[in-house]
Design a protein around this motif. Sequence first.
Motif, PDB file in Angstrom:
ATOM      1  N   ASP A  73      59.146  79.197  50.986  1.00 53.25           N
ATOM      2  CA  ASP A  73      59.756  80.012  52.040  1.00 53.25           C
ATOM      3  C   ASP A  73      59.868  81.470  51.630  1.00 53.25           C
ATOM      4  OD1 ASP A  73      61.563  79.242  50.034  1.00 53.25           O
ATOM      5  OD2 ASP A  73      63.296  79.566  51.348  1.00 53.25           O
ATOM      6  N   LYS A  74      59.787  81.747  50.314  1.00 55.24           N
ATOM      7  CA  LYS A  74      59.933  83.118  49.823  1.00 55.24           C
ATOM      8  C   LYS A  74      58.663  83.658  49.170  1.00 55.24           C
ATOM      9  CE  LYS A  74      64.854  82.456  48.811  1.00 55.24           C
ATOM     10  NZ  LYS A  74      65.898  82.450  47.744  1.00 55.24           N
ATOM     11  N   TYR A  75      57.842  82.747  48.644  1.00 53.53           N
ATOM     12  CA  TYR A  75      56.667  83.170  47.879  1.00 53.53           C
ATOM     13  C   TYR A  75      55.403  82.492  48.393  1.00 53.53           C
ATOM     14  CZ  TYR A  75      60.104  84.876  44.511  1.00 53.53           C
ATOM     15  OH  TYR A  75      61.148  85.536  43.914  1.00 53.53           O
ATOM     16  N   GLU A  76      54.306  83.189  48.254  1.00 54.02           N
ATOM     17  CA  GLU A  76      52.982  82.617  48.496  1.00 54.02           C
ATOM     18  C   GLU A  76      52.219  82.745  47.182  1.00 54.02           C
ATOM     19  OE1 GLU A  76      49.208  82.898  51.605  1.00 54.02           O
ATOM     20  OE2 GLU A  76      50.709  84.509  51.540  1.00 54.02           O
ATOM     21  N   ALA A  77      51.996  81.611  46.537  1.00 54.53           N
ATOM     22  CA  ALA A  77      51.389  81.610  45.212  1.00 54.53           C
ATOM     23  C   ALA A  77      49.904  81.309  45.275  1.00 54.53           C
ATOM     24  CB  ALA A  77      52.084  80.590  44.311  1.00 54.53           C
ATOM     25  N   PHE A  78      49.165  81.943  44.378  1.00 54.23           N
ATOM     26  CA  PHE A  78      47.729  81.752  44.230  1.00 54.23           C
ATOM     27  C   PHE A  78      47.456  81.534  42.747  1.00 54.23           C
ATOM     28  CE2 PHE A  78      48.688  84.509  47.742  1.00 54.23           C
ATOM     29  CZ  PHE A  78      47.839  84.127  48.768  1.00 54.23           C
ATOM     30  N   LYS A 103      56.748  87.042  52.795  1.00 54.85           N
ATOM     31  CA  LYS A 103      56.656  86.361  51.521  1.00 54.85           C
ATOM     32  C   LYS A 103      56.033  87.271  50.465  1.00 54.85           C
ATOM     33  CE  LYS A 103      56.059  81.727  53.477  1.00 54.85           C
ATOM     34  NZ  LYS A 103      55.193  80.514  53.501  1.00 54.85           N
ATOM     35  N   ARG A 104      56.523  87.146  49.241  1.00 53.61           N
ATOM     36  CA  ARG A 104      55.949  87.896  48.132  1.00 53.61           C
ATOM     37  C   ARG A 104      54.763  87.123  47.572  1.00 53.61           C
ATOM     38  NH1 ARG A 104      58.868  91.915  45.999  1.00 53.61           N
ATOM     39  NH2 ARG A 104      58.108  91.551  43.883  1.00 53.61           N
ATOM     40  N   LYS A 105      53.691  87.847  47.291  1.00 52.22           N
ATOM     41  CA  LYS A 105      52.461  87.225  46.784  1.00 52.22           C
ATOM     42  C   LYS A 105      52.464  87.225  45.258  1.00 52.22           C
ATOM     43  CE  LYS A 105      49.104  87.996  50.511  1.00 52.22           C
ATOM     44  NZ  LYS A 105      50.038  88.328  51.594  1.00 52.22           N
ATOM     45  N   VAL A 106      52.231  86.046  44.674  1.00 53.27           N
ATOM     46  CA  VAL A 106      52.208  85.895  43.220  1.00 53.27           C
ATOM     47  C   VAL A 106      50.900  85.228  42.821  1.00 53.27           C
ATOM     48  CG1 VAL A 106      53.347  84.916  41.190  1.00 53.27           C
ATOM     49  CG2 VAL A 106      54.719  85.654  43.157  1.00 53.27           C
ATOM     50  N   LEU A 107      50.211  85.811  41.849  1.00 47.45           N
ATOM     51  CA  LEU A 107      48.962  85.246  41.334  1.00 47.45           C
ATOM     52  C   LEU A 107      49.184  84.771  39.904  1.00 47.45           C
ATOM     53  CD1 LEU A 107      45.872  84.704  41.485  1.00 47.45           C
ATOM     54  CD2 LEU A 107      45.539  87.049  40.642  1.00 47.45           C
ATOM     55  N   PHE A 108      48.917  83.489  39.652  1.00 42.66           N
ATOM     56  CA  PHE A 108      48.986  82.931  38.304  1.00 42.66           C
ATOM     57  C   PHE A 108      47.570  82.851  37.726  1.00 42.66           C
ATOM     58  CE2 PHE A 108      52.734  81.204  40.443  1.00 42.66           C
ATOM     59  CZ  PHE A 108      53.726  81.473  39.517  1.00 42.66           C
TER      60      PHE A 108
END
Length: 286
Positions: A29-34, A2-7
């Motif tokens: 399923d594709k991203y792990e958001a923080f 999963k690609r990590k994305v920080l908002f």
Amino acid sequence: MKRKVLFICNHNAGRSQMAQGLLNHYSGDKYEAFSAGLNPTESVNPHTIEVLKEIGIDISGKTPLHVSEYRDVKFDEIVIACDYDPDNHELPATERITEKKFPDPYLFSGSDEDILKSFREVRDEIMEWTDKEFTGDNEMNNKNSDNGNANNNIYKSNFPDDNECRPVTVTVFVSGDPSGPPLRCPDTGRSLSEVIKDTDIIMKKQGFVIRYEERPESENTTESLLLIGGRPIEDLVPLPDPSKYCGMACADCGGKPAGTTCSRIYEYIPESVLRLAVKKAADSMD
């Protein structure tokens, strides 16, 4: 993997929490958001929790975090949803930084129901953007593909011609003093006409063309100095509360003196709020 994305937003109580919840819910399923804040509050705004719960996303256990909590994490992308000064804020390591500003719920005013309605609109705008940015066939994704330039050209060629679009007119009533400063969005410093030009490009995808006009105050038959699609902007979106930025005594009345128009109430409309108003005016024409 999963690609990590920080908002990131200012308080980590509204916009960034919405974006994290939405991306994890719809694209987990594709991203792990923080999410994190530059100046986090003690708790998440209850309206944020409520509008996400309405669509089946529960973030009631979330607590605002400072961006420094992720100093040792490497992200694939960081999305900054608020004003940001790189000289005063250190970000975690990342491959890419995207600045995408959304209306700041902190500035909303009115009744509780009015504010809740505005939170829903911000939620929906963030939902639409995250869907296009991370899962949809849009300009940003095309730009990141192997054939980015070619795909961008295809994307732009799909815009309808102006004569195929429905017009939405943005009217600003101005005084007769040519030396008067133009209305500018405080988050970017750009003039209203510049913002409308960019908004026109965005709205063409939905079949609308935006017309900008300045007319003398003497022709104004309304109590508003800014009309979008013939409707006062105040009827489309909640304006920022002048008492939070205006030093004039008239701010005590909520920013709209009885029987008069006052340009002060239009001096702190961020670009994101202006674009949202244009979109709502266009949607009302459907």
